[in-house]
Design a protein around this motif. Structure first.
Motif, PDB file in Angstrom:
ATOM      1  N   GLU A 210       3.151   4.416   8.703  1.00 59.00           N
ATOM      2  CA  GLU A 210       2.332   3.548   7.863  1.00 59.00           C
ATOM      3  C   GLU A 210       1.626   2.535   8.737  1.00 59.00           C
ATOM      4  O   GLU A 210       2.256   1.855   9.551  1.00 59.00           O
ATOM      5  CB  GLU A 210       3.197   2.828   6.828  1.00 59.00           C
ATOM      6  N   THR A 211       0.311   2.436   8.588  1.00 64.53           N
ATOM      7  CA  THR A 211      -0.477   1.414   9.261  1.00 64.53           C
ATOM      8  C   THR A 211      -0.981   0.458   8.181  1.00 64.53           C
ATOM      9  O   THR A 211      -0.849   0.756   6.985  1.00 64.53           O
ATOM     10  CB  THR A 211      -1.663   2.033  10.027  1.00 64.53           C
ATOM     11  N   PRO A 212      -1.577  -0.661   8.562  1.00 66.67           N
ATOM     12  CA  PRO A 212      -2.104  -1.565   7.528  1.00 66.67           C
ATOM     13  C   PRO A 212      -3.185  -0.932   6.650  1.00 66.67           C
ATOM     14  O   PRO A 212      -3.348  -1.313   5.498  1.00 66.67           O
ATOM     15  CB  PRO A 212      -2.681  -2.724   8.338  1.00 66.67           C
ATOM     16  N   GLU A 213      -3.908   0.068   7.172  1.00 74.17           N
ATOM     17  CA  GLU A 213      -5.008   0.669   6.424  1.00 74.17           C
ATOM     18  C   GLU A 213      -4.677   2.007   5.768  1.00 74.17           C
ATOM     19  O   GLU A 213      -5.356   2.417   4.832  1.00 74.17           O
ATOM     20  CB  GLU A 213      -6.226   0.898   7.337  1.00 74.17           C
ATOM     21  N   ALA A 214      -3.675   2.736   6.302  1.00 73.80           N
ATOM     22  CA  ALA A 214      -3.460   4.102   5.813  1.00 73.80           C
ATOM     23  C   ALA A 214      -2.039   4.573   6.073  1.00 73.80           C
ATOM     24  O   ALA A 214      -1.276   3.940   6.799  1.00 73.80           O
ATOM     25  CB  ALA A 214      -4.439   5.051   6.502  1.00 73.80           C
ATOM     26  N   TYR A 215      -1.731   5.731   5.464  1.00 73.77           N
ATOM     27  CA  TYR A 215      -0.491   6.460   5.742  1.00 73.77           C
ATOM     28  C   TYR A 215      -0.872   7.682   6.579  1.00 73.77           C
ATOM     29  O   TYR A 215      -1.861   8.357   6.282  1.00 73.77           O
ATOM     30  CB  TYR A 215       0.176   6.914   4.444  1.00 73.77           C
ATOM     31  N   LEU A 216      -0.103   7.964   7.627  1.00 77.30           N
ATOM     32  CA  LEU A 216      -0.372   9.101   8.504  1.00 77.30           C
ATOM     33  C   LEU A 216       0.797  10.071   8.447  1.00 77.30           C
ATOM     34  O   LEU A 216       1.950   9.655   8.491  1.00 77.30           O
ATOM     35  CB  LEU A 216      -0.572   8.635   9.942  1.00 77.30           C
TER      36      LEU A 216
ATOM     37  N   LYS B  85      -5.149   3.634   2.212  1.00 80.53           N
ATOM     38  CA  LYS B  85      -4.573   2.836   1.130  1.00 80.53           C
ATOM     39  C   LYS B  85      -5.696   2.293   0.258  1.00 80.53           C
ATOM     40  O   LYS B  85      -6.810   2.071   0.733  1.00 80.53           O
ATOM     41  CB  LYS B  85      -3.774   1.657   1.698  1.00 80.53           C
ATOM     42  N   THR B  86      -5.399   2.068  -1.001  1.00 80.58           N
ATOM     43  CA  THR B  86      -6.375   1.428  -1.875  1.00 80.58           C
ATOM     44  C   THR B  86      -6.483  -0.042  -1.488  1.00 80.58           C
ATOM     45  O   THR B  86      -5.618  -0.584  -0.806  1.00 80.58           O
ATOM     46  CB  THR B  86      -5.946   1.540  -3.348  1.00 80.58           C
ATOM     47  N   ALA B  87      -7.555  -0.689  -1.923  1.00 77.26           N
ATOM     48  CA  ALA B  87      -7.765  -2.096  -1.582  1.00 77.26           C
ATOM     49  C   ALA B  87      -6.625  -2.967  -2.114  1.00 77.26           C
ATOM     50  O   ALA B  87      -6.214  -3.932  -1.476  1.00 77.26           O
ATOM     51  CB  ALA B  87      -9.103  -2.576  -2.129  1.00 77.26           C
ATOM     52  N   GLN B  88      -6.063  -2.630  -3.274  1.00 75.94           N
ATOM     53  CA  GLN B  88      -4.961  -3.412  -3.837  1.00 75.94           C
ATOM     54  C   GLN B  88      -3.678  -3.232  -3.044  1.00 75.94           C
ATOM     55  O   GLN B  88      -2.830  -4.101  -3.009  1.00 75.94           O
ATOM     56  CB  GLN B  88      -4.692  -3.024  -5.299  1.00 75.94           C
TER      57      GLN B  88
END
Length: 153
Positions: free
Chosen positions: A60-66, A140-143
């Protein structure tokens, strides 16, 4: 007749009082057992008993799941990546090869399934297959993104 010999204690393992210097952590063993049970149940859920599961890791990164899965020797058209609701499924089949003096790879169908978190934006999923590693990026969504909140007062 053999004479009794004195047993020596390893100074690195035992302290002066005869007690171990490292303490036992039951939570680490419990976590390892929990992980092994999860892998066992995930393998048992698959409908095809001959299917195998590729080695995969999630991050998990702040922007997405890998999700990264090791699929050596496969081409893009031999791998299926699908999302059904909140479940990510990576599947495909590796044909049996006739090689005489080389290492044999695992053959047959493979399936890897994982449940995506609720803040995953499944409409913007991207995949890349490079050097035998499939990388699936689910933003990830903005929320769902974490943000710092200032404190007043």
């Amino acid at each position: 007749m053999a004479l009794p010999t004195r047993r020596h204690r390893s100074p690195a393992r035992w302290g002066g009082a005869g007690l171990p210097t490292r303490s036992w952590d039951p939570f680490t063993e419990f976590q390892q057992l929990w992980d092994q049970m999860g892998r066992l149940f995930e393998q048992g859920v698959e409908a095809d008993a001959t299917a195998w599961r590729p080695v995969a890791e999630t991050e998990e990164t702040p922007e997405a799941y890998l999700v990264r899965a090791e699929l050596p020797g496969l081409r893009r058209d031999e791998v299926n990546v699908e999302i059904d609701g909140c479940e990510l499924c990576i599947s495909g089949e590796i044909a049996e090869e006739d090689r005489r003096n080389t290492l044999k790879r695992r053959a047959g169908t493979f399936v890897y399934r994982t449940i995506l978190p609720t803040d995953a934006d499944t409409g913007k999923v991207g995949c890349e297959l490079s050097e035998g590693v499939l990388t699936v990026r689910v933003p990830k969504t903005a929320q769902g993104r974490s943000r710092r909140i200032s404190i007043r007062g």
